[in-house]
Write a protein that holds these residues in place. Structure first.
Motif, PDB file in Angstrom:
ATOM      1  N   VAL A   1      -7.942 -10.275  27.603  1.00 53.49           N
ATOM      2  CA  VAL A   1      -7.355  -9.966  28.917  1.00 53.49           C
ATOM      3  C   VAL A   1      -6.792 -11.223  29.560  1.00 53.49           C
ATOM      4  CG1 VAL A   1      -7.910  -9.197  31.257  1.00 53.49           C
ATOM      5  CG2 VAL A   1      -8.770  -7.921  29.293  1.00 53.49           C
ATOM      6  N   LEU A   2      -7.544 -12.325  29.515  1.00 57.97           N
ATOM      7  CA  LEU A   2      -7.053 -13.580  30.098  1.00 57.97           C
ATOM      8  C   LEU A   2      -5.820 -14.086  29.353  1.00 57.97           C
ATOM      9  CD1 LEU A   2     -10.421 -15.431  30.810  1.00 57.97           C
ATOM     10  CD2 LEU A   2      -8.931 -14.275  32.454  1.00 57.97           C
ATOM     11  N   ALA A   3      -5.832 -13.956  28.000  1.00 60.31           N
ATOM     12  CA  ALA A   3      -4.654 -14.386  27.242  1.00 60.31           C
ATOM     13  C   ALA A   3      -3.437 -13.538  27.585  1.00 60.31           C
ATOM     14  CB  ALA A   3      -4.960 -14.302  25.742  1.00 60.31           C
ATOM     15  N   THR A   4      -3.659 -12.205  27.754  1.00 56.64           N
ATOM     16  CA  THR A   4      -2.541 -11.331  28.132  1.00 56.64           C
ATOM     17  C   THR A   4      -2.008 -11.684  29.518  1.00 56.64           C
ATOM     18  OG1 THR A   4      -3.520  -9.575  26.791  1.00 56.64           O
ATOM     19  CG2 THR A   4      -1.839  -8.947  28.388  1.00 56.64           C
ATOM     20  N   LEU A   5      -2.900 -11.921  30.481  1.00 62.59           N
ATOM     21  CA  LEU A   5      -2.464 -12.324  31.823  1.00 62.59           C
ATOM     22  C   LEU A   5      -1.722 -13.655  31.789  1.00 62.59           C
ATOM     23  CD1 LEU A   5      -5.602 -11.336  33.956  1.00 62.59           C
ATOM     24  CD2 LEU A   5      -3.399 -10.152  33.844  1.00 62.59           C
ATOM     25  N   PHE A   6      -2.245 -14.607  30.990  1.00 62.14           N
ATOM     26  CA  PHE A   6      -1.574 -15.903  30.879  1.00 62.14           C
ATOM     27  C   PHE A   6      -0.185 -15.739  30.279  1.00 62.14           C
ATOM     28  CE2 PHE A   6      -0.675 -19.755  28.396  1.00 62.14           C
ATOM     29  CZ  PHE A   6      -0.701 -20.709  29.410  1.00 62.14           C
ATOM     30  N   ARG A   7      -0.079 -14.862  29.250  1.00 61.16           N
ATOM     31  CA  ARG A   7       1.234 -14.650  28.648  1.00 61.16           C
ATOM     32  C   ARG A   7       2.195 -13.976  29.623  1.00 61.16           C
ATOM     33  NH1 ARG A   7      -0.454 -11.982  24.775  1.00 61.16           N
ATOM     34  NH2 ARG A   7       0.156  -9.868  25.374  1.00 61.16           N
ATOM     35  N   TRP A   8       1.693 -12.973  30.372  1.00 61.39           N
ATOM     36  CA  TRP A   8       2.579 -12.271  31.304  1.00 61.39           C
ATOM     37  C   TRP A   8       2.949 -13.136  32.507  1.00 61.39           C
ATOM     38  CZ3 TRP A   8      -0.370  -6.929  31.525  1.00 61.39           C
ATOM     39  CH2 TRP A   8      -0.172  -6.261  30.315  1.00 61.39           C
ATOM     40  N   ILE A   9       2.009 -13.927  32.984  1.00 61.53           N
ATOM     41  CA  ILE A   9       2.253 -14.688  34.203  1.00 61.53           C
ATOM     42  C   ILE A   9       3.040 -15.959  33.925  1.00 61.53           C
ATOM     43  CG2 ILE A   9       1.098 -15.963  36.055  1.00 61.53           C
ATOM     44  CD1 ILE A   9      -1.145 -13.887  35.917  1.00 61.53           C
ATOM     45  N   LEU A  10       2.777 -16.640  32.807  1.00 64.18           N
ATOM     46  CA  LEU A  10       3.365 -17.959  32.585  1.00 64.18           C
ATOM     47  C   LEU A  10       4.286 -18.004  31.377  1.00 64.18           C
ATOM     48  CD1 LEU A  10       3.408 -20.888  33.606  1.00 64.18           C
ATOM     49  CD2 LEU A  10       1.471 -21.358  32.083  1.00 64.18           C
ATOM     50  N   VAL A  11       3.842 -17.487  30.234  1.00 63.11           N
ATOM     51  CA  VAL A  11       4.600 -17.677  28.989  1.00 63.11           C
ATOM     52  C   VAL A  11       5.874 -16.848  29.004  1.00 63.11           C
ATOM     53  CG1 VAL A  11       4.518 -17.432  26.488  1.00 63.11           C
ATOM     54  CG2 VAL A  11       2.505 -18.252  27.736  1.00 63.11           C
ATOM     55  N   GLU A  12       5.770 -15.538  29.351  1.00 67.28           N
ATOM     56  CA  GLU A  12       6.955 -14.694  29.333  1.00 67.28           C
ATOM     57  C   GLU A  12       8.017 -15.157  30.327  1.00 67.28           C
ATOM     58  OE1 GLU A  12       7.870 -12.378  27.382  1.00 67.28           O
ATOM     59  OE2 GLU A  12       6.066 -12.368  26.141  1.00 67.28           O
TER      60      GLU A  12
ATOM     61  N   VAL B   1     -17.755  -8.422  24.436  1.00 69.46           N
ATOM     62  CA  VAL B   1     -17.298  -8.517  25.831  1.00 69.46           C
ATOM     63  C   VAL B   1     -16.508  -9.800  26.043  1.00 69.46           C
ATOM     64  CG1 VAL B   1     -18.093  -8.706  28.215  1.00 69.46           C
ATOM     65  CG2 VAL B   1     -19.177  -7.069  26.673  1.00 69.46           C
ATOM     66  N   SER B   2     -17.007 -10.892  25.447  1.00 66.84           N
ATOM     67  CA  SER B   2     -16.300 -12.172  25.606  1.00 66.84           C
ATOM     68  C   SER B   2     -14.921 -12.130  24.965  1.00 66.84           C
ATOM     69  CB  SER B   2     -17.145 -13.292  24.985  1.00 66.84           C
ATOM     70  OG  SER B   2     -16.461 -14.527  25.045  1.00 66.84           O
ATOM     71  N   ARG B   3     -14.833 -11.504  23.762  1.00 66.98           N
ATOM     72  CA  ARG B   3     -13.512 -11.386  23.132  1.00 66.98           C
ATOM     73  C   ARG B   3     -12.575 -10.523  23.966  1.00 66.98           C
ATOM     74  NH1 ARG B   3     -16.683 -11.359  18.392  1.00 66.98           N
ATOM     75  NH2 ARG B   3     -16.854  -9.081  18.413  1.00 66.98           N
ATOM     76  N   ALA B   4     -13.111  -9.430  24.545  1.00 68.49           N
ATOM     77  CA  ALA B   4     -12.265  -8.582  25.395  1.00 68.49           C
ATOM     78  C   ALA B   4     -11.788  -9.345  26.625  1.00 68.49           C
ATOM     79  CB  ALA B   4     -13.046  -7.332  25.810  1.00 68.49           C
ATOM     80  N   VAL B   5     -12.684 -10.089  27.252  1.00 64.84           N
ATOM     81  CA  VAL B   5     -12.286 -10.901  28.416  1.00 64.84           C
ATOM     82  C   VAL B   5     -11.268 -11.949  28.011  1.00 64.84           C
ATOM     83  CG1 VAL B   5     -13.136 -12.527  30.141  1.00 64.84           C
ATOM     84  CG2 VAL B   5     -14.426 -10.451  29.657  1.00 64.84           C
TER      85      VAL B   5
END
Length: 355
Positions: free
Chosen positions: A253-264, A246-250
């Motif tokens: 998800v947080l890494a994907t949101l960070f990439r979509w919101i800030l990195v991309e 569960v922690s890895r999935a969370v």
């Protein structure tokens, strides 16, 4: 493990195990999930801190320690301590070792030899006195004392034997030994009776109730507690593994949101705005400025070269004005004629064709 051999059959589980397993696993998952997520967050933060802060800081501290401690100590050792040690060693050899060696060689050695000869003479005199006077006197006194001691010992031993030893042996054999045997037998009988009574009392009052308590209460309770403890341990392990997933999935998800919101967005801004602007600045500003700087540098180098040649020429003219032209070395005539007047077989200059 042999792949062809079938796995051993698992023993059937009781109803108590099945009834305890599900609620324990649910409670363990609820309790372990926040701990596992906090642990994963701390581990990720620790790795990031180690890569970005601690490792560069450690290298910087190592360089500072080498520059502030090692290099000054090495310079102090090489420049100050080693020369000072050599100077002190030379002073010690000149001021201490050499005078002490001279004192030992020319003063203490002769004095020691003289004292040894004197002591050898005194020892010889004392040895003669011991061998000729003291030893015979000591032997005579020893013989007298030995004779007197032998007589006194014989008298005392006879008195002790007939006044103490013989009566004590008779008392021990006739009175004390039979009385001791009777008391030992009586004590053994009393101890055996008391031991048997205490054994049966302890067996009836302590051992049998404890055995009943162990068999009827403690063993079943221990088995139940063992099942509960095993299920709790298995539930904690299962909950830890599930919480990790569960922690890895969370985290994903947080890494994907960070990439979509800030990195991309930042990468798109860099590619679409900053990179063309940088190329434009490079082509319109930096390259012309670099070309102009290189042209100025070439002009400055040419001007400096011209100035150096002018200064060299002025110095040469001033030297010729003050000291005149330098003397040229005189030409030395060569042994072989130059030009057309070379030796040939047709001319008469050789020894073979000379008239």
């Amino acid at each position: 493990m042999d792949p062809q051999k079938p796995p051993p059959p698992t023993p059937p589980e009781g109803c108590l195990t099945v009834a305890v397993r599900v609620p324990v696993r649910i409670v363990a998952l609820v309790l372990v999930l926040p701990v596992r997520m906090a642990w994963d967050a701390l581990a990720a933060g620790g790795r990031f801190l180690h890569r970005t802060v601690l490792r560069p800081l450690g290298r910087l501290l190592l360089l500072l320690a080498h520059a502030l401690l090692v290099l000054p100590f090495v310079a102090l050792w090489r420049r100050l301590l080693v020369p000072a040690g050599k100077a002190l060693a030379w002073l010690g050899r000149v001021l201490v070792a050499v005078p002490l060696g001279w004192l030992y060689t020319y003063l203490l050695t002769p004095v020691g030899h003289a004292l040894a000869l004197l002591a050898r003479g005194i020892g010889a005199g004392l040895a003669w006195l011991y061998a000729r006077v003291l030893a015979p006197v000591g032997r005579g006194v020893g013989l007298l004392l030995a004779a007197a001691g032998a007589g006194v010992y014989a008298a005392v031993s006879w008195l002790v034997r007939y006044l103490l030893v013989v009566p004590a042996r008779w008392l021990y054999e006739r009175i004390l030994a039979p009385a001791g045997r009777a008391l030992a037998w009586l004590a053994s009988v009393v101890v055996a009776a008391l031991g048997a009574a205490l054994y049966w009392t302890a067996r009836v009052l302590l051992v049998l109730p404890a055995l009943v308590l162990w068999r009827r209460l403690l063993v079943p309770a221990g088995r139940v507690l063992a099942v509960v403890a095993r299920e709790i341990v298995d539930a904690l392990g299962h909950a830890w593994r599930v919480a990790g997933r569960v922690s890895r999935a969370v985290g994903r998800v947080l890494a994907t949101l960070f990439r979509w919101i800030l990195v991309e967005p930042l990468r798109r801004v860099y590619r679409t705005v900053l990179t063309p602007a940088g190329h434009l600045v490079r082509d319109l500003v930096l390259r012309p400025a670099a070309e102009a700087a290189r042209g100025v540098g070439r002009s400055v180098r040419q001007a400096l070269a011209t100035a150096r040649d002018t200064v060299r020429q002025v110095r040469a003219d001033l030297r010729r004005t003050l000291f005149g032209e330098p003397s040229r070395p005189a030409s030395v005539g060569r042994r072989e004629p130059g030009g057309r007047a070379t030796r040939t077989l047709d001319s008469s200059t050789t020894a073979l064709t000379k008239d």
